[in-house]
Design a protein around this motif. Structure first.
Motif, PDB file in Angstrom:
ATOM      1  N   ALA A  25      39.837  39.159  71.377  1.00  0.00           N
ATOM      2  CA  ALA A  25      40.997  38.422  71.465  1.00  0.00           C
ATOM      3  C   ALA A  25      41.820  38.658  72.939  1.00  0.00           C
ATOM      4  N   LEU A  26      41.534  39.936  73.303  1.00  0.00           N
ATOM      5  CA  LEU A  26      42.510  40.358  74.619  1.00  0.00           C
ATOM      6  C   LEU A  26      41.436  39.797  75.826  1.00  0.00           C
ATOM      7  N   LEU A  27      40.288  39.948  75.652  1.00  0.00           N
ATOM      8  CA  LEU A  27      39.263  39.374  76.632  1.00  0.00           C
ATOM      9  C   LEU A  27      39.516  37.771  76.832  1.00  0.00           C
ATOM     10  N   ASP A  28      39.688  36.956  75.795  1.00  0.00           N
ATOM     11  CA  ASP A  28      39.925  35.448  75.749  1.00  0.00           C
ATOM     12  C   ASP A  28      41.218  35.320  76.268  1.00  0.00           C
ATOM     13  N   GLN A  29      42.347  36.000  76.342  1.00  0.00           N
ATOM     14  CA  GLN A  29      43.469  36.067  76.850  1.00  0.00           C
ATOM     15  C   GLN A  29      43.500  36.092  78.493  1.00  0.00           C
ATOM     16  N   GLU A  30      42.440  37.071  78.855  1.00  0.00           N
ATOM     17  CA  GLU A  30      42.228  37.171  80.218  1.00  0.00           C
ATOM     18  C   GLU A  30      41.674  36.146  80.918  1.00  0.00           C
ATOM     19  N   GLY A  31      40.883  35.184  80.051  1.00  0.00           N
ATOM     20  CA  GLY A  31      40.262  34.189  80.481  1.00  0.00           C
ATOM     21  C   GLY A  31      38.850  34.308  81.504  1.00  0.00           C
ATOM     22  N   ARG A  32      38.408  35.526  81.341  1.00  0.00           N
ATOM     23  CA  ARG A  32      37.293  35.847  82.134  1.00  0.00           C
ATOM     24  C   ARG A  32      36.163  36.338  81.321  1.00  0.00           C
ATOM     25  N   ASP A  33      34.774  36.030  81.684  1.00  0.00           N
ATOM     26  CA  ASP A  33      33.681  36.330  80.892  1.00  0.00           C
ATOM     27  C   ASP A  33      32.692  37.532  81.641  1.00  0.00           C
ATOM     28  N   ASP A  34      33.590  38.091  82.402  1.00  0.00           N
ATOM     29  CA  ASP A  34      32.610  39.136  83.227  1.00  0.00           C
ATOM     30  C   ASP A  34      33.169  40.584  82.803  1.00  0.00           C
ATOM     31  N   LEU A  35      34.054  40.513  82.038  1.00  0.00           N
ATOM     32  CA  LEU A  35      34.724  41.763  81.741  1.00  0.00           C
ATOM     33  C   LEU A  35      34.042  42.443  80.418  1.00  0.00           C
ATOM     34  N   ARG A  36      33.981  43.806  80.575  1.00  0.00           N
ATOM     35  CA  ARG A  36      33.565  44.768  79.219  1.00  0.00           C
ATOM     36  C   ARG A  36      34.720  45.879  79.123  1.00  0.00           C
ATOM     37  N   LEU A  37      34.846  46.347  77.947  1.00  0.00           N
ATOM     38  CA  LEU A  37      35.640  47.400  77.348  1.00  0.00           C
ATOM     39  C   LEU A  37      34.943  48.575  77.835  1.00  0.00           C
ATOM     40  N   ARG A  38      35.720  49.326  78.648  1.00  0.00           N
ATOM     41  CA  ARG A  38      35.116  50.677  79.298  1.00  0.00           C
ATOM     42  C   ARG A  38      36.066  51.751  78.703  1.00  0.00           C
ATOM     43  N   VAL A  39      35.353  52.636  77.857  1.00  0.00           N
ATOM     44  CA  VAL A  39      35.808  53.915  77.332  1.00  0.00           C
ATOM     45  C   VAL A  39      35.434  55.150  78.122  1.00  0.00           C
ATOM     46  N   PHE A  68      28.943  44.878  69.929  1.00  0.00           N
ATOM     47  CA  PHE A  68      29.483  44.930  68.814  1.00  0.00           C
ATOM     48  C   PHE A  68      29.873  43.439  68.480  1.00  0.00           C
ATOM     49  N   GLY A  69      29.521  43.119  67.244  1.00  0.00           N
ATOM     50  CA  GLY A  69      29.858  41.508  66.947  1.00  0.00           C
ATOM     51  C   GLY A  69      28.498  40.909  67.273  1.00  0.00           C
ATOM     52  N   ALA A  70      28.540  39.543  66.700  1.00  0.00           N
ATOM     53  CA  ALA A  70      27.346  38.686  66.836  1.00  0.00           C
ATOM     54  C   ALA A  70      28.109  37.285  67.740  1.00  0.00           C
ATOM     55  N   GLY A  71      27.046  36.653  68.381  1.00  0.00           N
ATOM     56  CA  GLY A  71      27.354  35.370  68.937  1.00  0.00           C
ATOM     57  C   GLY A  71      28.302  35.391  69.752  1.00  0.00           C
ATOM     58  N   GLU A  72      29.192  34.494  69.720  1.00  0.00           N
ATOM     59  CA  GLU A  72      30.452  34.082  70.586  1.00  0.00           C
ATOM     60  C   GLU A  72      31.489  35.258  70.518  1.00  0.00           C
ATOM     61  N   GLY A  73      31.362  35.997  69.222  1.00  0.00           N
ATOM     62  CA  GLY A  73      32.419  37.071  69.240  1.00  0.00           C
ATOM     63  C   GLY A  73      31.918  38.381  69.498  1.00  0.00           C
ATOM     64  N   ALA A  74      30.611  38.460  70.173  1.00  0.00           N
ATOM     65  CA  ALA A  74      29.941  39.678  70.609  1.00  0.00           C
ATOM     66  C   ALA A  74      31.109  40.434  71.905  1.00  0.00           C
ATOM     67  N   VAL A  75      31.369  41.655  71.814  1.00  0.00           N
ATOM     68  CA  VAL A  75      31.758  42.306  73.075  1.00  0.00           C
ATOM     69  C   VAL A  75      31.117  43.464  73.412  1.00  0.00           C
TER      70      VAL A  75
END
Length: 121
Positions: A25-39, A68-75
């Motif tokens: 949801a947060l990535l969708d708000q950013e409007g970018r598809d090149d971002l990943r969650l870095r820990v 994590f997740g599948a298809g369009e919901g994968a992150v």
């Protein structure tokens, strides 16, 4: 490097379904598809080490990438090679309750934490 589910528990963090949905949801708000969650784990805080969670487009040498997740919901979650030993087996969840809100990290490697819960050792 993408790890399999069986390797995930041994080599890096685990993202719960609730946390994965929040990240998506947060990535969708950013409007970018090149971002990943870095820990990452950085020096600092009352107890010596502090967690950092942020969106990142970079790929660093030695990164461990898990999906994590599948298809369009994968992150994708990325952990750098220096942070990986501190995060092995850690679970990231998302709480949305009256007494707690935000991402939480349950880390079996932490031997203690500060009173504010912001750092660990």
């Amino acid at each position: 490097m993408t790890v399999t589910e069986s390797e995930q528990a041994q080599t890096t963090v685990v993202l719960t379904d609730v946390a994965a949905e929040k990240v998506k949801a947060l990535l969708d708000q950013e409007g970018r598809d090149d971002l990943r969650l870095r820990v990452a784990v950085q020096p600092g805080g009352c107890s010596g080490l502090r967690y950092q969670l942020f969106f990142d487009e970079r790929s660093l040498d030695g990164d461990i990438v898990s999906e994590f997740g599948a298809g369009e919901g994968a992150v994708e979650v990325v952990v750098d090679r220096m942070s990986a030993p501190y995060l092995t087996g850690a679970t990231i969840d998302f709480a949305d309750r009256i007494d707690a809100q935000g991402f939480t990290i349950d880390n079996p490697n932490a031997t203690g934490s500060c009173a504010c819960g912001d750092s660990f050792h």
